[in-house]
Structures are given as C-alpha cells and as structure tokens.
Scaffold this active site. Structure first.
Site, short mmCIF file in Angstrom:
data_model
loop_
_atom_site.label_atom_id
_atom_site.label_comp_id
_atom_site.label_asym_id
_atom_site.label_seq_id
_atom_site.Cartn_x
_atom_site.Cartn_y
_atom_site.Cartn_z
N GLY A 1 -21.91 -30.72 -1.19
CA GLY A 1 -21.02 -30.37 -2.37
C GLY A 1 -20.73 -28.77 -2.54
NE ARG B 1 -22.28 -34.56 -0.09
CZ ARG B 1 -21.28 -34.33 -0.81
NH1 ARG B 1 -20.01 -34.95 -0.90
NH2 ARG B 1 -21.45 -33.93 -2.13
CG ASP C 1 -31.64 -33.46 -0.79
OD1 ASP C 1 -30.47 -33.36 -1.03
OD2 ASP C 1 -32.39 -34.53 -1.34
CB THR D 1 -26.74 -28.75 -5.15
OG1 THR D 1 -26.37 -29.86 -5.90
CG2 THR D 1 -28.27 -28.49 -5.33
CG ASP E 1 -26.10 -32.68 -8.20
OD1 ASP E 1 -25.15 -32.59 -8.76
OD2 ASP E 1 -25.93 -33.51 -7.38
CG ASP F 1 -30.38 -32.61 -6.25
OD1 ASP F 1 -30.18 -31.50 -6.09
OD2 ASP F 1 -29.78 -33.45 -5.96
NE ARG G 1 -25.57 -36.68 -4.92
CZ ARG G 1 -24.62 -36.49 -3.86
NH1 ARG G 1 -24.21 -37.69 -3.23
NH2 ARG G 1 -23.86 -35.34 -3.47
O1 F6P Z 1 -22.50 -31.68 -5.39
C1 F6P Z 1 -23.14 -32.54 -6.07
C2 F6P Z 1 -22.14 -33.70 -6.56
O2 F6P Z 1 -21.22 -33.00 -7.44
C3 F6P Z 1 -22.67 -34.60 -7.43
O3 F6P Z 1 -22.96 -34.32 -8.80
C4 F6P Z 1 -21.85 -35.68 -7.26
O4 F6P Z 1 -22.30 -36.88 -7.57
C5 F6P Z 1 -21.26 -35.40 -5.99
O5 F6P Z 1 -21.62 -34.20 -5.57
C6 F6P Z 1 -19.81 -35.81 -5.55
O6 F6P Z 1 -19.43 -35.60 -4.35
P1 F6P Z 1 -18.13 -35.79 -3.74
O7 F6P Z 1 -17.67 -34.40 -3.62
O8 F6P Z 1 -18.29 -36.38 -2.14
O9 F6P Z 1 -17.36 -36.51 -4.51
#
Ligand code: F6P
Length: 349
Positions: free
Chosen positions: A11, A78, A109, A131, A133, A135, A177
């Site tokens: 992300g 991804r 990660d 990120t 998050d 995390d 997340r």
């Molecule tokens: O990058 C992290 C994040 O924003 C999380 O907080 C969230 O759950 C996820 O990515 C959302 O991902 P996507 O862009 O695939 O909807």
C-alpha cells in the site's frame, strides 16, 4: 555498487516519494546511477510490453519536485508472483541484466520478505519501512504513520465539533489492518472516550455500558474510535438477531461495521441518533508531515550509504528518535509492542 534500483511496494504511504528523492540525492552524491522500478516487484517480472513501463533512470532533477507529494511516483502494487521461487529468479535476472546490484525496497513486511528472497539470490537489498499501519515491530515509526494519524486527528476533531453541536455520539473507523496504532494514537490525541483495537478483546455490550456511563455524565458527544481490524477481537455478537428484534433490518451473515456498530449503540443506549464515519483512504493519500518527510530523508540517504559500503540484507528504522538499521530476518522476528496501558487509560471512566 555499479547501479542501484529503488521501488515502492504494498500500500502506498505518505513519505514514499520523499524517500525516493532522498535515495536519488544520495545516489547522485556518491555518483551511483539509479533506476526506479515501477509497481513494486512487478516491474522486475518483465511482463510489460515496453521496458519503460517497468523502469526508468532516475535523476535527481526528475524527483526533486516529488518529495512533498502524496502517493508514489514509482507507483506501487502487491506482487503475489513473488511467493513463487521461479518468479523471484526472473526478478533477480532482470536486475542482473540491467547491471543493478543493489536495491532499495520501500514497503511493509511483505515487501521486506521479497527483499530477503532477493538477497538469497545475490542482490544486495536494503528496506525502508513504508506503511501507514505502523505494524513493523522493530521500528518506532514507519513512513506514513504520522501523516495518517494527523489526517485522523483532523477528521476526528471536526467530527467531535459537529457531535457536540448535535449532542450525539459518533463511531469513527480508521485504517491499520491488524494493528491498532493509528486508532490508539488518534484517540489519545483527540480525547476520544472509547477506542477499540484488534490487540484487545472487547464486547459490544461493554462498549454500550461505557457509552451509557459517558452520557450519564452529560457527555453526549462521546467518540468511539475503532481500528478497521477491531472486529478480529470482538466477542461473538448476534448482529442479525439483535437488529432485527430492535426495529432495524439486517441480513443474515452481514458483518459488523462502523455503521452497524452505531446502529447497535443507538439502540442499546436509547439514543435518537448515533452516527458513523469511515475515514478510509484519505489517510494514505495525504501530503507527508514534516516528521515522515524527515525520516524519509534520513532513511533514503542511509540506504544508499549502506549499499555503497557493501552492507546488505538490512532494514532501516527509528529507535529512541534515531535512525538505525538491523538485519531483515531479525527485524521481522521481533514481536510488535502494543501500549495496553494507554489503551486502558483512554477507555477508563
Ligand atoms: O497500506 C496499509 C493499508 O492501508 C491498511 O491499513 C489497509 O487495511 C490496506 O492497506 C488496504 O489495502 P488496499 O489498498 O489493498 O485496499
């Protein structure tokens, strides 16, 4: 180092562009040519019809202007193919064919696991944590976390102002997340009365009790900040039966959500209205704060210096306010700290 590559993966997060600019600045300082790889590891799989779709030479003057921009100039994605050793081999071969012997990977990660794999194939890699998050256990901050928190704080302050005007509680969902750091930090920073995170078990009835206690004290605008992953740690609750027997239509199997939690709170607390807001992707697409940009600057520079000095298989982070680096595998083995004491303090009273 003959040539360095840089990519952003997973992300997007505010500060990724600033990190790319810092990498370009350091590469230029040390006289090392730099290539930007597009859409994360996908840019190494040579699936695009034209090489330019996958990578471009990065000069400092190309990226100087992007440092304060949100999003990522290099694009991101991804890359599930990277789970397959055969595709990882393709990626390593692409890098070799391009004469790239060092790679800066900006991501979370999953992206760092990708970097580890490439290290095993002889490519020198350094990771920068990107990120929102927060995390990643080994570092106190990740690029974008501070910005995301600030977006949430601005939003929650506005929500609390209108909640005060209408004397009605509000459920606010933030991202993260499986990590409650954005929710907890935003709750602490705004004086929110209740916070729910995936790291702590909670029950719907207990949240209603807490909300009732707030209203008994005359605080009708109480804010419930929830992390998007808080449903993982919710005690089982029969949403379908509860709502259908309390005058609100609900479909069998419908999942709990911020809106549904607001509906349940309204009924359990006998309120005329409880509203909800999902802050969503505005958290990811914001301009980086000074804190994120400054971290990006130092991390980008350190990444290139490490590669120049022949140091590989490391991730950069922040500890006690200082930028540092450590081995990727050790970093990924660390256990994430969650501030339970702070969580209990927000939820006290
Ligand atoms: O990058 C992290 C994040 O924003 C999380 O907080 C969230 O759950 C996820 O990515 C959302 O991902 P996507 O862009 O695939 O909807």
């Amino acid at each position: 180092m003959k040539k360095i590559g840089v990519l952003t993966s997973g992300g997007d997060s505010p500060g990724m562009n600033a990190a790319v600019m810092a990498v370009a600045k350091a590469a230029s300082l040390y006289g090392i040519p730099l290539v930007g790889i597009k859409r994360g590891y996908n840019g190494l799989l040579r699936k695009s019809p034209s090489l330019f779709d996958d990578m471009e030479e990065l000069h400092l003057d190309t990226v100087l202007d992007i440092a304060d921009r949100p999003g990522t100039y290099l694009r991101t994605a991804r890359c599930t193919e990277f789970l397959d050793p055969a595709w990882r081999e393709v990626a390593a071969n692409t890098l070799r064919a391009m004469g790239i012997d060092g790679l800066v990977v900006i991501g979370g990660d999953g992206s760092f696991h990708g970097a580890e794999y490439l290290c095993e194939l002889g490519i020198h890699c350094i990771g920068i944590p990107g990120t929102i998050d927060n995390d990643l256990a080994y570092t106190e901050m990740t690029l974008g976390f501070d910005t995301a928190v600030n977006v949430c704080v601005d939003a929650i302050r506005s929500i609390r102002a209108t909640s005060r005007s209408h004397d009605r509680p509000h459920v606010v969902e933030v991202m993260g997340r499986h990590c409650g750091d954005i929710a907890l930090t935003a709750a602490v920073s705004t004086g929110a009365e209740i916070v729910l995170c995936p790291e702590e078990h909670w029950a719907v009835e207990e949240v209603a009790d807490r909300l009732n206690r707030q209203m008994a004290k005359g605080n009708y605008r109480a804010t419930i900040v929830i992390a998007e992953g808080c449903w993982d740690s919710m005690e089982p609750f029969d949403l379908y039966t509860y709502l259908n027997t309390h005058g609100k239509r609900c479909y069998e199997g419908e999942p709990m959500s911020a809106g549904r939690l607001a509906s349940v709170m309204k009924r359990m607390c006998n309120m005329v209205e409880v509203r909800s807001t999902v802050i969503g992707y505005t958290q990811r697409g914001a301009e980086p704060t000074a804190r994120d940009s400054a971290f990006a600057f130092e991390a980008g520079h350190l990444a290139v210096r490490l590669l120049r000095d022949g140091i590989s298989n490391q991730v950069i982070g922040m500890r006690e306010g200082k930028v540092f680096y450590m081995a990727i595998d050790e970093a990924l083995r660390e256990e994430k700290y969650f501030n339970h004491e702070l969580y209990n303090l927000v939820n006290a009273l």
